[in-house]
Design an enzyme around this catalytic site. Sequence first.
Site, PDB file in Angstrom:
ATOM      1  N   LYS A 111      45.559  46.077  41.676  1.00 18.31           N
ATOM      2  CA  LYS A 111      45.389  45.008  40.683  1.00 18.31           C
ATOM      3  C   LYS A 111      46.747  44.386  40.341  1.00 18.31           C
ATOM      4  CE  LYS A 111      41.159  47.113  39.015  1.00 18.31           C
ATOM      5  NZ  LYS A 111      40.475  47.991  38.053  1.00 18.31           N
ATOM      6  N   GLN A 120      41.501  51.314  32.698  1.00 12.46           N
ATOM      7  CA  GLN A 120      40.956  51.805  33.960  1.00 12.46           C
ATOM      8  C   GLN A 120      40.048  53.017  33.696  1.00 12.46           C
ATOM      9  OE1 GLN A 120      41.431  50.368  37.093  1.00 12.46           O
ATOM     10  NE2 GLN A 120      39.882  51.831  37.756  1.00 12.46           N
ATOM     11  N   ASP A 123      37.325  42.774  32.239  1.00  9.02           N
ATOM     12  CA  ASP A 123      36.461  43.623  33.074  1.00  9.02           C
ATOM     13  C   ASP A 123      34.982  43.307  32.836  1.00  9.02           C
ATOM     14  OD1 ASP A 123      37.549  45.288  34.975  1.00  9.02           O
ATOM     15  OD2 ASP A 123      37.992  46.940  33.593  1.00  9.02           O
TER      16      ASP A 123
END
Length: 294
Positions: free
Chosen positions: A53, A97, A120
């Site tokens: 990422k 995460q 997200d």
Amino acid sequence: MTKIIDGKATSAAIKAEIARETAGIVAAGHAAPHLVAILVGHDGGSETYVANKVKACEVCGFRSTLIRMEDSVSQEELLAEVSRLNADDSVDGFIVQLPLPRHINEQAVVEAIDPSKDVDGFHPVNVGRQAIGLPCFHSATPMGIVELLKRNGIETSGKHVVIVGRSNIVGKPLAAMMMQKAEGANATVTVCHSATPNIAQITRTADILVAALGRPGFITADMVADGAVIVDVGTTRVPDSTRPKGFRLSGDVDFETVAPKCSAITPVPGGVGPMTIVSLMINTLAAAKRRRGI
Ligand code: NAP
């Protein structure tokens, strides 16, 4: 001939488009989009995902910040960091995460994120807006799958999409997206899970079959109709002493036997995975544009 749907090439093309747009934004005097990732602990998979990422941010011309926390971090400390990022004007979007260590309630962390920075797309506000077709941050993997099909000329309107797996990050949001009356969607959707009897009977009726269950090689040739399109989301690390890292990534589809039967298929790796990361970039750019009034 079976078409191999190249997620790497598709995602590279999208990243180039984002980089061009970002250069224009910066040239107009605005700050570059800024994505922050919180990584708790040292899980190998999570380390790789976050590193990818960060790398994608570089390619797109974004600023990125990685915040590392140890496994021993308390839920309160993590929530305090989330509040700080919610309030930090220099941050356009951030992700925590997953998975998190067992002693931390993931849902509480997800719900603490400001929905306008939830790139997200996991916050219930974004999930709910997605379900009824309102503008929102879509969750990255389903968004990547929709974009991958669209850009590779695969029609979804009026097609029967069968999804195996009903997780909150893949199966459920993908079903919600695919059933919308919208471009790249408009499908008839069936979702299968571990309590579905006779899965093969259902998967054989799929025009587009999405395997998202985390069981290597689960989808075999007898479960697939001739000419179907196959999207393999699975990425299970299977021990393999011939590989430098000691493992290989295995999809949920038995590629060798299924590929010759279908019209198009995504490989693992190089299919859905790169599209998931690029979706995060698309969401971050959208967040940054909204915050700058562009
Ligand atoms: P998950 O949360 O473990 O959910 C798995 C789903 O599959 C559940 O709904 C489960 O049913 C269903 N399932 C499991 N075994 C089954 C069986 N034998 N028959 C029918 N259904 C079964 O998994 P996930 O997070 O969605 O991830 C799925 C896979 O995709 C994993 O390999 C993961 O690593 C991969 N993934 C890849 C990406 C990417 O970017 N490439 C992104 C996300 C995930 P129940 O609900 O009944 O338990």
